[in-house]
Write a protein that holds these residues in place. Sequence first.
Motif, PDB file in Angstrom:
ATOM      1  N   PHE A 209     -39.323  82.103 -35.549  1.00  0.00           N
ATOM      2  CA  PHE A 209     -38.956  83.388 -36.101  1.00  0.00           C
ATOM      3  C   PHE A 209     -37.620  83.860 -35.520  1.00  0.00           C
ATOM      4  O   PHE A 209     -36.715  84.267 -36.228  1.00  0.00           O
ATOM      5  CB  PHE A 209     -40.106  84.351 -35.780  1.00  0.00           C
ATOM      6  N   THR A 210     -37.492  83.723 -34.189  1.00  0.00           N
ATOM      7  CA  THR A 210     -36.256  84.159 -33.547  1.00  0.00           C
ATOM      8  C   THR A 210     -35.085  83.317 -34.025  1.00  0.00           C
ATOM      9  O   THR A 210     -34.031  83.840 -34.381  1.00  0.00           O
ATOM     10  CB  THR A 210     -36.391  84.022 -32.014  1.00  0.00           C
TER      11      THR A 210
ATOM     12  N   PHE B  53     -34.781  81.739 -36.728  1.00  0.00           N
ATOM     13  CA  PHE B  53     -34.530  82.077 -38.122  1.00  0.00           C
ATOM     14  C   PHE B  53     -33.667  83.328 -38.226  1.00  0.00           C
ATOM     15  O   PHE B  53     -32.655  83.353 -38.918  1.00  0.00           O
ATOM     16  CB  PHE B  53     -35.890  82.247 -38.815  1.00  0.00           C
ATOM     17  N   VAL B  54     -34.035  84.355 -37.468  1.00  0.00           N
ATOM     18  CA  VAL B  54     -33.277  85.592 -37.551  1.00  0.00           C
ATOM     19  C   VAL B  54     -31.884  85.395 -36.973  1.00  0.00           C
ATOM     20  O   VAL B  54     -30.898  85.875 -37.518  1.00  0.00           O
ATOM     21  CB  VAL B  54     -34.023  86.729 -36.819  1.00  0.00           C
ATOM     22  N   LEU B  55     -31.803  84.630 -35.875  1.00  0.00           N
ATOM     23  CA  LEU B  55     -30.493  84.403 -35.278  1.00  0.00           C
ATOM     24  C   LEU B  55     -29.583  83.641 -36.236  1.00  0.00           C
ATOM     25  O   LEU B  55     -28.411  83.951 -36.370  1.00  0.00           O
ATOM     26  CB  LEU B  55     -30.629  83.654 -33.954  1.00  0.00           C
TER      27      LEU B  55
ATOM     28  N   MET C 152     -29.684  83.767 -39.370  1.00  0.00           N
ATOM     29  CA  MET C 152     -29.268  84.745 -40.366  1.00  0.00           C
ATOM     30  C   MET C 152     -28.136  85.601 -39.836  1.00  0.00           C
ATOM     31  O   MET C 152     -27.168  85.874 -40.525  1.00  0.00           O
ATOM     32  CB  MET C 152     -30.442  85.644 -40.747  1.00  0.00           C
ATOM     33  N   SER C 153     -28.265  86.031 -38.565  1.00  0.00           N
ATOM     34  CA  SER C 153     -27.231  86.908 -38.027  1.00  0.00           C
ATOM     35  C   SER C 153     -25.908  86.167 -37.967  1.00  0.00           C
ATOM     36  O   SER C 153     -24.857  86.738 -38.217  1.00  0.00           O
ATOM     37  CB  SER C 153     -27.591  87.393 -36.633  1.00  0.00           C
TER      38      SER C 153
ATOM     39  N   PRO D 282     -33.590  90.902 -33.021  1.00  0.00           N
ATOM     40  CA  PRO D 282     -34.079  90.115 -34.173  1.00  0.00           C
ATOM     41  C   PRO D 282     -35.170  90.833 -34.956  1.00  0.00           C
ATOM     42  O   PRO D 282     -35.191  90.755 -36.189  1.00  0.00           O
ATOM     43  CB  PRO D 282     -34.632  88.835 -33.535  1.00  0.00           C
TER      44      PRO D 282
ATOM     45  N   TYR E  34     -33.654  92.790 -43.154  1.00  0.00           N
ATOM     46  CA  TYR E  34     -33.514  91.705 -44.123  1.00  0.00           C
ATOM     47  C   TYR E  34     -34.605  91.729 -45.186  1.00  0.00           C
ATOM     48  O   TYR E  34     -34.421  91.266 -46.297  1.00  0.00           O
ATOM     49  CB  TYR E  34     -33.564  90.343 -43.426  1.00  0.00           C
TER      50      TYR E  34
ATOM     51  N   PHE F   6     -37.024  77.905 -45.423  1.00  0.00           N
ATOM     52  CA  PHE F   6     -36.237  76.689 -45.298  1.00  0.00           C
ATOM     53  C   PHE F   6     -36.463  75.689 -46.415  1.00  0.00           C
ATOM     54  O   PHE F   6     -35.776  74.693 -46.497  1.00  0.00           O
ATOM     55  CB  PHE F   6     -36.502  76.048 -43.941  1.00  0.00           C
TER      56      PHE F   6
END
Lengths: 430, 294
Positions: free
Chosen positions: A8-9, A11-13, A15-16, B28, B35, B258
């Motif tokens: 999850f982390t 994934f968000v990173l 994205m950032s 996050p 998001y 993904f």
Amino acid sequence: MKKLFTVFTIFVLCMSVLVGCSSSTSSSGDGKVIQLNFFHRWPTQPKKAFFEKAVKEFEKQHPNIKIKTEAVLNDSYKEKIRVVLGSSNPPDIFFSWSGEFAYNFARAGKALDLTDMIKEDKEWSDQIIQSQFIPFTLDGKTYGVPWSMDGKSFFYNKKIFKQLNLEEPKTWTEFMDDLQIIKDANITPIAFGSKAPWTISHYIGTLNQRLVPEDVIKIDYDPKNPEGDFSNPGYVEALKKFKELEPYFNKGVNAVDHEYARQLFKSGKAAICYMQYAEIGMVEPTLKDDLGVFKLPAIEGAKGDPNVITGAPEGIMISSKTKHPKEAMEFIKFLTSKEKGIQQVKEVNEYSATKGTLTDQNSSPLQQKAVDQIVNANRTALWLDTDLDINIVDAYLKGAQLMLDGKRTPEEVMKEVQKAAKEVKQSSAK
Amino acid sequence: MLHGKRKITPYLYLAPCLLFLLFFVYYPIVENIRYSFFDFSAFSPSKTFVGLQNFIDLLHDKVFYIALKNNILYAVISVVCQVFGGLILAAILEAPITRLLSGFFRTVFFLPVVISITVIALLFTFIYDPQIGILNNFLSLIGLEDWTRAWLGESETAIFAVIAVSQWQSIGYIMMLFIVAIQGIPKELYEAADIDGAGGIRKFLNITVPQVKEMIFVTTLITLTGAFTVFNEPYILTGGGPGNSSDVLGTLLYHSAFFEDKMGYASTIATVILILTLMISVIQMKLFRTGKDG
């Protein structure tokens, strides 16, 4: 269990990074030494070593170019390449499957148009089998160079066939009779594993080509054409034919993967396995002369093209954001040269898409026959899972998995596919 | 002077950790919630604001309910097996009769905890294998051939086969926590019970359980949140298949992000997981009223 949090982390990173750094600076240094990033999908041996060696040789020939390689395996590659190409710092050179998988990058403007560069250097590009460029070409522009080519056929164990007095089946009816005879002799007729469901797509892809008229397929597979709605009865028929094979598979196909199926076939415990030509090199050393190959038998009364084989080139593309398209192309030319192609067949068992790379020294007669089949096929149908939009593929594969489990009928699966197709085509029409 | 200095020093020591937490955990989470109101893919240069559309889509997604159902199954079975099973195991190992061997058994039960989950998942693919797996071979050996099946390959059994692996792995951890808690119970209580003539079960119900109440709360929280964030086991063992039958919210999130490249939708799933786990902890805090002596 805590790993989800990590995922999850990350994934968000990711994205950032995508969103945050839209204006990054290049890393070309002081102009003397150029660094190219190369991203491929073979972190395993022997291919890893093959590419490492190729990079070293290339760097020796071109002292001003440094190549940094990164590799992740198959399924992860499919996921990761989408993310890195969307980032501000994509790899300069990257591997890609052909068909919709590659078109997706072209449409999103992530892949460089190579048409002119291919035309400029006829001496090199004429060496490549021209038909293999087609699945990398969209609207008359070529976005990739084919590196390897492949096809799919039934491999069979000649020893078992001889014991049971069987011949290579020519028609579907003969095929079903043979399978029953093998089953009665207490041998697994077909080795198959669909835990990773791409294996299903290879069966369905070929059966679709056989049972659905070509022009219908063309409209249906095109993610932008709203008229294609997968309503042709041939699609249901294809799933039914696939379901007919189910009693002849090994037990519990959804619980095992393709490697397991290959092993089953290789050890002589199964009579037939649907495999890629590239796998000849993996089973031939064990089965030796007992290994035979036949095409998917002709289906009586089918409306599709019987002379199509399923298979597709895999190739190399260049990112549209690269600062050094010329140098990147140099590297691709190096990888697809005849000399490299010959080594490629010998060392990693992948058939090069470059002409004249198959010699008696580096390949067996069966391999040469296989490549002839690819080159001489009327048309190659691409792998279903890279030829269709990912959401349609998903509906197909999940549905077919449940069909093998007896939870869905072919009609129900197609209904899901039609629904997914409708959504995909609607959203791309926007 | 000295007084003021002392006030700031502890915060300075806390700062690095706090910054890391802010950057790697809270940032996050906040971004993810943001998001979830957008529709975008890894490719798309810009994000389109869609409001609550992602949440509405999710509520209409059949797979979401399958995943949620599987997570709830995971949670219920985990609490029963791990918390209750773990407590009983711990009590048995701490009982005077088994004391001698408790060191050995503690190691045996705890060992799976320290093995990487990937290794365990791969190991269990072999155990569950329909043809060469030892589970099916064992069943046919004792005459239960009718029970053999492709455990991971059939819709009815896949999720339970996955859950079973998690129980096997995690029970040792929970048991260890209970052992620590039980060892903290004053001996006098048991001695007094002995004098009163209480039996083993009585002592367990009237002394051990009330005394480890706080630990029951902690372990329930761990297993419940664990059950809603589970990812590795189903991902490696079945990949969510066959079909979607063994998908959980975690694998669904991964698949959307993904595989299908629907990043906004994936964020929405993540937000829902966050809400669910938050709700669970709030309810539990209320129920157990921790911190206050009840």
